[in-house]
Design a protein around this motif. Structure first.
Motif, mmCIF file in Angstrom:
data_model
loop_
_atom_site.group_PDB
_atom_site.id
_atom_site.type_symbol
_atom_site.label_atom_id
_atom_site.label_comp_id
_atom_site.label_asym_id
_atom_site.label_seq_id
_atom_site.Cartn_x
_atom_site.Cartn_y
_atom_site.Cartn_z
ATOM 1 N N ARG A 1 0.835 -1.176 -0.088
ATOM 2 C CA ARG A 1 -0.086 0.027 -0.130
ATOM 3 C C ARG A 1 0.805 1.105 -0.030
ATOM 4 O O ARG A 1 0.368 2.502 -0.380
ATOM 5 N N GLU A 2 2.011 1.152 0.502
ATOM 6 C CA GLU A 2 2.644 2.389 0.846
ATOM 7 C C GLU A 2 4.260 2.171 1.073
ATOM 8 O O GLU A 2 4.529 1.145 1.903
ATOM 9 N N VAL A 3 5.142 2.781 0.249
ATOM 10 C CA VAL A 3 6.376 2.526 0.536
ATOM 11 C C VAL A 3 7.011 4.123 0.644
ATOM 12 O O VAL A 3 7.088 4.911 -0.256
ATOM 13 N N VAL A 4 7.426 4.399 1.921
ATOM 14 C CA VAL A 4 8.290 5.747 2.003
ATOM 15 C C VAL A 4 9.577 5.811 2.064
ATOM 16 O O VAL A 4 10.103 5.033 3.370
ATOM 17 N N ARG A 5 10.358 6.281 1.081
ATOM 18 C CA ARG A 5 11.810 6.145 1.282
ATOM 19 C C ARG A 5 12.426 7.023 2.386
ATOM 20 O O ARG A 5 12.048 8.113 2.298
ATOM 21 N N LEU A 6 13.246 6.634 3.145
ATOM 22 C CA LEU A 6 13.911 7.156 4.313
ATOM 23 C C LEU A 6 15.280 7.836 3.783
ATOM 24 O O LEU A 6 15.705 8.844 4.334
ATOM 25 N N ASP A 7 16.014 7.141 3.088
ATOM 26 C CA ASP A 7 17.546 7.484 2.639
ATOM 27 C C ASP A 7 17.686 6.348 1.681
ATOM 28 O O ASP A 7 16.746 5.724 0.957
ATOM 29 N N ASP A 8 19.054 6.362 1.223
ATOM 30 C CA ASP A 8 19.419 5.550 -0.137
ATOM 31 C C ASP A 8 19.246 4.082 0.109
ATOM 32 O O ASP A 8 19.246 3.458 -0.833
ATOM 33 N N SER A 9 19.239 3.500 1.644
ATOM 34 C CA SER A 9 19.230 2.095 1.880
ATOM 35 C C SER A 9 18.075 1.701 2.598
ATOM 36 O O SER A 9 18.053 0.618 3.140
ATOM 37 N N SER A 10 16.959 2.624 2.948
ATOM 38 C CA SER A 10 15.927 2.071 3.739
ATOM 39 C C SER A 10 14.363 2.994 3.665
ATOM 40 O O SER A 10 14.685 4.046 3.028
ATOM 41 N N GLY A 11 13.376 2.204 4.026
ATOM 42 C CA GLY A 11 12.174 3.003 3.906
ATOM 43 C C GLY A 11 11.139 2.146 4.877
ATOM 44 O O GLY A 11 11.507 1.013 5.325
ATOM 45 N N ASN A 12 9.988 2.871 5.007
ATOM 46 C CA ASN A 12 8.767 2.571 5.635
ATOM 47 C C ASN A 12 7.978 1.764 4.691
ATOM 48 O O ASN A 12 7.793 2.418 3.683
ATOM 49 N N ILE A 13 7.352 0.779 5.013
ATOM 50 C CA ILE A 13 6.406 -0.046 4.166
ATOM 51 C C ILE A 13 5.392 -0.533 4.881
ATOM 52 O O ILE A 13 5.269 -0.890 5.983
ATOM 53 N N ARG A 14 4.199 -0.405 4.056
ATOM 54 C CA ARG A 14 2.838 -0.784 4.779
ATOM 55 C C ARG A 14 2.226 -1.654 3.837
ATOM 56 O O ARG A 14 2.134 -1.356 2.414
ATOM 57 N N ILE A 15 1.953 -2.828 4.329
ATOM 58 C CA ILE A 15 1.148 -3.851 3.413
ATOM 59 C C ILE A 15 -0.260 -4.382 3.991
ATOM 60 O O ILE A 15 -0.410 -4.332 5.258
ATOM 61 N N ARG A 16 -0.881 -4.797 3.100
ATOM 62 C CA ARG A 16 -2.349 -5.355 3.657
ATOM 63 C C ARG A 16 -2.733 -6.105 2.379
ATOM 64 O O ARG A 16 -2.915 -5.956 1.340
ATOM 65 N N SER A 17 -3.037 -7.351 2.742
ATOM 66 C CA SER A 17 -3.627 -8.539 1.656
ATOM 67 C C SER A 17 -5.197 -8.449 2.073
ATOM 68 O O SER A 17 -5.727 -7.518 2.457
ATOM 69 N N VAL A 18 -5.415 -9.582 2.201
ATOM 70 C CA VAL A 18 -7.135 -9.836 2.169
ATOM 71 C C VAL A 18 -7.636 -9.363 3.537
ATOM 72 O O VAL A 18 -8.631 -8.925 3.627
ATOM 73 N N LEU A 19 -6.979 -9.885 4.583
ATOM 74 C CA LEU A 19 -7.238 -9.909 6.093
ATOM 75 C C LEU A 19 -7.255 -8.563 6.502
ATOM 76 O O LEU A 19 -6.346 -7.596 5.991
ATOM 77 N N PRO A 20 -8.248 -8.033 7.490
ATOM 78 C CA PRO A 20 -8.204 -6.737 7.731
ATOM 79 C C PRO A 20 -7.385 -6.150 8.687
ATOM 80 O O PRO A 20 -7.516 -5.521 9.725
ATOM 81 N N TYR A 21 -5.851 -6.125 8.409
ATOM 82 C CA TYR A 21 -4.953 -5.621 9.265
ATOM 83 C C TYR A 21 -3.852 -5.279 8.202
ATOM 84 O O TYR A 21 -3.622 -5.595 7.311
ATOM 85 N N ASP A 22 -3.169 -3.941 8.656
ATOM 86 C CA ASP A 22 -1.750 -3.647 7.997
ATOM 87 C C ASP A 22 -0.615 -4.253 8.784
ATOM 88 O O ASP A 22 -0.791 -4.245 10.011
ATOM 89 N N LEU A 23 0.274 -4.515 8.012
ATOM 90 C CA LEU A 23 1.531 -4.895 8.660
ATOM 91 C C LEU A 23 2.595 -3.564 8.074
ATOM 92 O O LEU A 23 2.510 -3.060 7.102
ATOM 93 N N ARG A 24 3.312 -3.011 9.202
ATOM 94 C CA ARG A 24 4.174 -1.905 8.993
ATOM 95 C C ARG A 24 5.694 -2.489 9.487
ATOM 96 O O ARG A 24 5.748 -2.931 10.628
#
Length: 148
Positions: free
Chosen positions: A39-62
């Motif tokens: 759902r979302e990828v926010v780059r923090l710098d050249d080698s890292s970032g914050n990611i948010r995923i969500r499949s069928v079940l109603p919860y996000d993993l960050r």
């Protein structure tokens, strides 16, 4: 057995060249364009970032992903993950016939409190949820590669 520990493996046969597949997979900030569950990828710098995923079940993993290996010659992209899941994930891209084979491996421990509480009864459902996410990712990447 630790019910919050998971190992996942997926193989994606793709019609594009290994170099093309590698180039797309190394741009994680563009995953949401072709992988609906990322759902979302926010780059923090050249080698890292914050990611948010969500499949069928109603919860996000960050989680925060930090690059640990980028080896174009070997076709390897690897990250370390911390947050709702902690562990690592790796893409290995190799030639396969006229196209490429993208091998995805992931080893994680789940830290999200809800998933830890539901670890035993939910494990088969969580694994199925991951399979659905990976299937959608393969389809999305195949379509994206056709358009590139």
């Amino acid at each position: 057995m630790d019910w919050t520990h998971y190992r996942f493996r997926s193989l994606w046969a793709l019609s594009a060249s290994p170099d093309t597949v590698y180039e797309v997979l190394e741009r994680a900030e563009e995953y949401p364009r072709w992988w609906p569950q990322v759902r979302e990828v926010v780059r923090l710098d050249d080698s890292s970032g914050n990611i948010r995923i969500r499949s069928v079940l109603p919860y996000d993993l960050r989680f925060t992903a930090r690059e640990t290996r980028r080896d174009r010659v070997a076709g390897v992209l690897e990250i370390a993950m911390t947050g709702d899941v902690e562990g690592w994930a790796r893409w290995t891209i190799t030639a396969h016939g006229d196209g490429a084979l993208a091998r995805y491996e992931q080893v994680v421990d789940v830290h999200k409190p809800l998933l830890r509480r539901l670890a035993v009864p939910g494990r088969p459902v969580f694994r199925a949820n991951h399979r659905l996410m990976m299937r959608a990712g393969r389809r999305g990447l195949a379509r994206y590669l056709e358009a590139v």
